[in-house]
Design a protein around this motif. Structure first.
Motif, PDB file in Angstrom:
ATOM      1  N   GLY A 107       0.825  -1.212   0.000  1.00 26.95           N
ATOM      2  CA  GLY A 107       0.000   0.000   0.000  1.00 26.95           C
ATOM      3  C   GLY A 107       0.856   1.256   0.000  1.00 26.95           C
ATOM      4  O   GLY A 107       2.053   1.216   0.242  1.00 26.95           O
ATOM      5  N   SER A 108       0.213   2.375  -0.278  1.00 27.68           N
ATOM      6  CA  SER A 108       0.896   3.667  -0.309  1.00 27.68           C
ATOM      7  C   SER A 108       1.389   4.038   1.086  1.00 27.68           C
ATOM      8  O   SER A 108       0.736   3.768   2.086  1.00 27.68           O
ATOM      9  CB  SER A 108      -0.084   4.731  -0.808  1.00 27.68           C
ATOM     10  N   LYS A 109       2.553   4.699   1.141  1.00 32.54           N
ATOM     11  CA  LYS A 109       3.072   5.212   2.417  1.00 32.54           C
ATOM     12  C   LYS A 109       2.542   6.610   2.708  1.00 32.54           C
ATOM     13  O   LYS A 109       2.862   7.192   3.735  1.00 32.54           O
ATOM     14  CB  LYS A 109       4.600   5.238   2.396  1.00 32.54           C
ATOM     15  N   GLY A 110       1.754   7.168   1.774  1.00 34.88           N
ATOM     16  CA  GLY A 110       1.152   8.474   2.019  1.00 34.88           C
ATOM     17  C   GLY A 110       1.940   9.656   1.489  1.00 34.88           C
ATOM     18  O   GLY A 110       1.641  10.799   1.796  1.00 34.88           O
ATOM     19  N   PHE A 111       2.969   9.368   0.683  1.00 40.76           N
ATOM     20  CA  PHE A 111       3.692  10.470   0.047  1.00 40.76           C
ATOM     21  C   PHE A 111       4.272  10.008  -1.280  1.00 40.76           C
ATOM     22  O   PHE A 111       4.302   8.820  -1.581  1.00 40.76           O
ATOM     23  CB  PHE A 111       4.793  11.034   0.960  1.00 40.76           C
ATOM     24  N   GLY A 112       4.696  10.991  -2.071  1.00 35.77           N
ATOM     25  CA  GLY A 112       5.266  10.663  -3.368  1.00 35.77           C
ATOM     26  C   GLY A 112       5.901  11.884  -4.000  1.00 35.77           C
ATOM     27  O   GLY A 112       6.005  12.941  -3.372  1.00 35.77           O
ATOM     28  N   PHE A 113       6.308  11.718  -5.254  1.00 44.93           N
ATOM     29  CA  PHE A 113       6.992  12.785  -5.974  1.00 44.93           C
ATOM     30  C   PHE A 113       6.342  12.993  -7.327  1.00 44.93           C
ATOM     31  O   PHE A 113       5.836  12.056  -7.931  1.00 44.93           O
ATOM     32  CB  PHE A 113       8.469  12.426  -6.175  1.00 44.93           C
ATOM     33  N   VAL A 114       6.367  14.243  -7.775  1.00 46.12           N
ATOM     34  CA  VAL A 114       5.863  14.607  -9.098  1.00 46.12           C
ATOM     35  C   VAL A 114       6.943  15.458  -9.758  1.00 46.12           C
ATOM     36  O   VAL A 114       7.502  16.351  -9.119  1.00 46.12           O
ATOM     37  CB  VAL A 114       4.547  15.418  -8.990  1.00 46.12           C
ATOM     38  N   GLU A 115       7.232  15.163 -11.015  1.00 45.70           N
ATOM     39  CA  GLU A 115       8.210  15.958 -11.777  1.00 45.70           C
ATOM     40  C   GLU A 115       7.458  16.747 -12.831  1.00 45.70           C
ATOM     41  O   GLU A 115       6.708  16.178 -13.627  1.00 45.70           O
ATOM     42  CB  GLU A 115       9.227  15.031 -12.433  1.00 45.70           C
ATOM     43  N   MET A 116       7.647  18.074 -12.803  1.00 45.84           N
ATOM     44  CA  MET A 116       7.049  18.956 -13.808  1.00 45.84           C
ATOM     45  C   MET A 116       8.187  19.706 -14.486  1.00 45.84           C
ATOM     46  O   MET A 116       8.965  20.386 -13.808  1.00 45.84           O
ATOM     47  CB  MET A 116       6.053  19.913 -13.163  1.00 45.84           C
ATOM     48  N   PRO A 117       8.322  19.595 -15.827  1.00 52.83           N
ATOM     49  CA  PRO A 117       9.473  20.180 -16.508  1.00 52.83           C
ATOM     50  C   PRO A 117       9.511  21.714 -16.515  1.00 52.83           C
ATOM     51  O   PRO A 117      10.587  22.294 -16.553  1.00 52.83           O
ATOM     52  CB  PRO A 117       9.387  19.628 -17.932  1.00 52.83           C
ATOM     53  N   LYS A 118       8.355  22.374 -16.461  1.00 55.85           N
ATOM     54  CA  LYS A 118       8.340  23.841 -16.523  1.00 55.85           C
ATOM     55  C   LYS A 118       8.194  24.426 -15.116  1.00 55.85           C
ATOM     56  O   LYS A 118       7.173  24.232 -14.456  1.00 55.85           O
ATOM     57  CB  LYS A 118       7.195  24.318 -17.414  1.00 55.85           C
ATOM     58  N   PRO A 119       9.215  25.172 -14.641  1.00 58.53           N
ATOM     59  CA  PRO A 119       9.178  25.725 -13.284  1.00 58.53           C
ATOM     60  C   PRO A 119       7.939  26.576 -12.989  1.00 58.53           C
ATOM     61  O   PRO A 119       7.398  26.520 -11.887  1.00 58.53           O
ATOM     62  CB  PRO A 119      10.451  26.563 -13.191  1.00 58.53           C
ATOM     63  N   GLY A 120       7.468  27.341 -13.962  1.00 59.98           N
ATOM     64  CA  GLY A 120       6.283  28.188 -13.746  1.00 59.98           C
ATOM     65  C   GLY A 120       5.047  27.354 -13.449  1.00 59.98           C
ATOM     66  O   GLY A 120       4.254  27.688 -12.565  1.00 59.98           O
ATOM     67  N   GLU A 121       4.882  26.259 -14.173  1.00 64.63           N
ATOM     68  CA  GLU A 121       3.746  25.352 -13.952  1.00 64.63           C
ATOM     69  C   GLU A 121       3.873  24.669 -12.593  1.00 64.63           C
ATOM     70  O   GLU A 121       2.892  24.529 -11.864  1.00 64.63           O
ATOM     71  CB  GLU A 121       3.675  24.304 -15.070  1.00 64.63           C
ATOM     72  N   ALA A 122       5.096  24.262 -12.253  1.00 65.34           N
ATOM     73  CA  ALA A 122       5.330  23.597 -10.962  1.00 65.34           C
ATOM     74  C   ALA A 122       4.998  24.542  -9.805  1.00 65.34           C
ATOM     75  O   ALA A 122       4.351  24.146  -8.836  1.00 65.34           O
ATOM     76  CB  ALA A 122       6.771  23.123 -10.875  1.00 65.34           C
ATOM     77  N   LYS A 123       5.417  25.807  -9.928  1.00 68.27           N
ATOM     78  CA  LYS A 123       5.140  26.788  -8.865  1.00 68.27           C
ATOM     79  C   LYS A 123       3.640  27.033  -8.731  1.00 68.27           C
ATOM     80  O   LYS A 123       3.131  27.178  -7.616  1.00 68.27           O
ATOM     81  CB  LYS A 123       5.885  28.094  -9.132  1.00 68.27           C
ATOM     82  N   ALA A 124       2.932  27.066  -9.854  1.00 73.02           N
ATOM     83  CA  ALA A 124       1.473  27.246  -9.823  1.00 73.02           C
ATOM     84  C   ALA A 124       0.819  26.048  -9.130  1.00 73.02           C
ATOM     85  O   ALA A 124      -0.120  26.209  -8.340  1.00 73.02           O
ATOM     86  CB  ALA A 124       0.921  27.410 -11.230  1.00 73.02           C
ATOM     87  N   ALA A 125       1.323  24.851  -9.400  1.00 74.10           N
ATOM     88  CA  ALA A 125       0.780  23.644  -8.771  1.00 74.10           C
ATOM     89  C   ALA A 125       1.002  23.683  -7.258  1.00 74.10           C
ATOM     90  O   ALA A 125       0.088  23.392  -6.484  1.00 74.10           O
ATOM     91  CB  ALA A 125       1.421  22.394  -9.375  1.00 74.10           C
ATOM     92  N   VAL A 126       2.207  24.072  -6.831  1.00 77.20           N
ATOM     93  CA  VAL A 126       2.505  24.159  -5.392  1.00 77.20           C
ATOM     94  C   VAL A 126       1.560  25.161  -4.738  1.00 77.20           C
ATOM     95  O   VAL A 126       0.941  24.873  -3.711  1.00 77.20           O
ATOM     96  CB  VAL A 126       3.983  24.577  -5.142  1.00 77.20           C
ATOM     97  N   LYS A 127       1.434  26.344  -5.348  1.00 80.26           N
ATOM     98  CA  LYS A 127       0.601  27.414  -4.787  1.00 80.26           C
ATOM     99  C   LYS A 127      -0.859  26.970  -4.635  1.00 80.26           C
ATOM    100  O   LYS A 127      -1.500  27.258  -3.630  1.00 80.26           O
ATOM    101  CB  LYS A 127       0.700  28.640  -5.688  1.00 80.26           C
ATOM    102  N   ASN A 128      -1.370  26.270  -5.649  1.00 77.79           N
ATOM    103  CA  ASN A 128      -2.784  25.925  -5.655  1.00 77.79           C
ATOM    104  C   ASN A 128      -3.127  24.594  -4.982  1.00 77.79           C
ATOM    105  O   ASN A 128      -4.267  24.397  -4.552  1.00 77.79           O
ATOM    106  CB  ASN A 128      -3.304  25.916  -7.098  1.00 77.79           C
ATOM    107  N   LEU A 129      -2.168  23.677  -4.912  1.00 77.78           N
ATOM    108  CA  LEU A 129      -2.467  22.357  -4.352  1.00 77.78           C
ATOM    109  C   LEU A 129      -2.047  22.193  -2.896  1.00 77.78           C
ATOM    110  O   LEU A 129      -2.578  21.344  -2.196  1.00 77.78           O
ATOM    111  CB  LEU A 129      -1.812  21.256  -5.201  1.00 77.78           C
ATOM    112  N   ASN A 130      -1.086  23.006  -2.423  1.00 76.77           N
ATOM    113  CA  ASN A 130      -0.664  22.889  -1.025  1.00 76.77           C
ATOM    114  C   ASN A 130      -1.854  23.201  -0.123  1.00 76.77           C
ATOM    115  O   ASN A 130      -2.536  24.196  -0.295  1.00 76.77           O
ATOM    116  CB  ASN A 130       0.499  23.836  -0.730  1.00 76.77           C
ATOM    117  N   ALA A 131      -2.135  22.299   0.828  1.00 76.76           N
ATOM    118  CA  ALA A 131      -3.245  22.412   1.784  1.00 76.76           C
ATOM    119  C   ALA A 131      -4.614  22.111   1.166  1.00 76.76           C
ATOM    120  O   ALA A 131      -5.631  22.317   1.813  1.00 76.76           O
ATOM    121  CB  ALA A 131      -3.258  23.765   2.493  1.00 76.76           C
ATOM    122  N   ARG A 132      -4.649  21.616  -0.081  1.00 77.38           N
ATOM    123  CA  ARG A 132      -5.937  21.219  -0.669  1.00 77.38           C
ATOM    124  C   ARG A 132      -6.360  19.878  -0.083  1.00 77.38           C
ATOM    125  O   ARG A 132      -5.542  19.014   0.168  1.00 77.38           O
ATOM    126  CB  ARG A 132      -5.836  21.087  -2.192  1.00 77.38           C
TER     127      ARG A 132
END
Length: 80
Positions: free
Chosen positions: A40-65
């Protein structure tokens, strides 16, 4: 940019996590860390996004969701 995703519900799948991040851009890969003993899942993982701007938008919008009843935490993964 490699992102660390923490506090995932054990029932959340890799496909669900990938779909969440794809709302903000291209996902190169997604990898949930699995428990060798239970499979089963340990409750964490990693995501790789090639474009830093998109990655920063994902962090901003998904953190605490809330995802599957858990407030996930998203941040830039630290280099080992």
């Amino acid at each position: 940019m490699k992102l660390l995703v923490r506090n995932l519900a054990r029932s959340t799948t890799e496909d669900q996590v990938k779909a969440l991040f794809e709302e903000y851009g291209t996902v190169q890969w997604c990898n949930l860390i699995m428990d060798k003993a239970t499979g089963g899942s340990k409750g964490f993982g990693f995501v790789e996004m090639p474009k830093p701007g998109e990655a920063k938008a994902a962090v901003k919008n998904l953190n605490a969701r809330e995802v599957d009843g858990n407030k996930i935490r998203v941040k830039k993964a630290e280099s080992k």
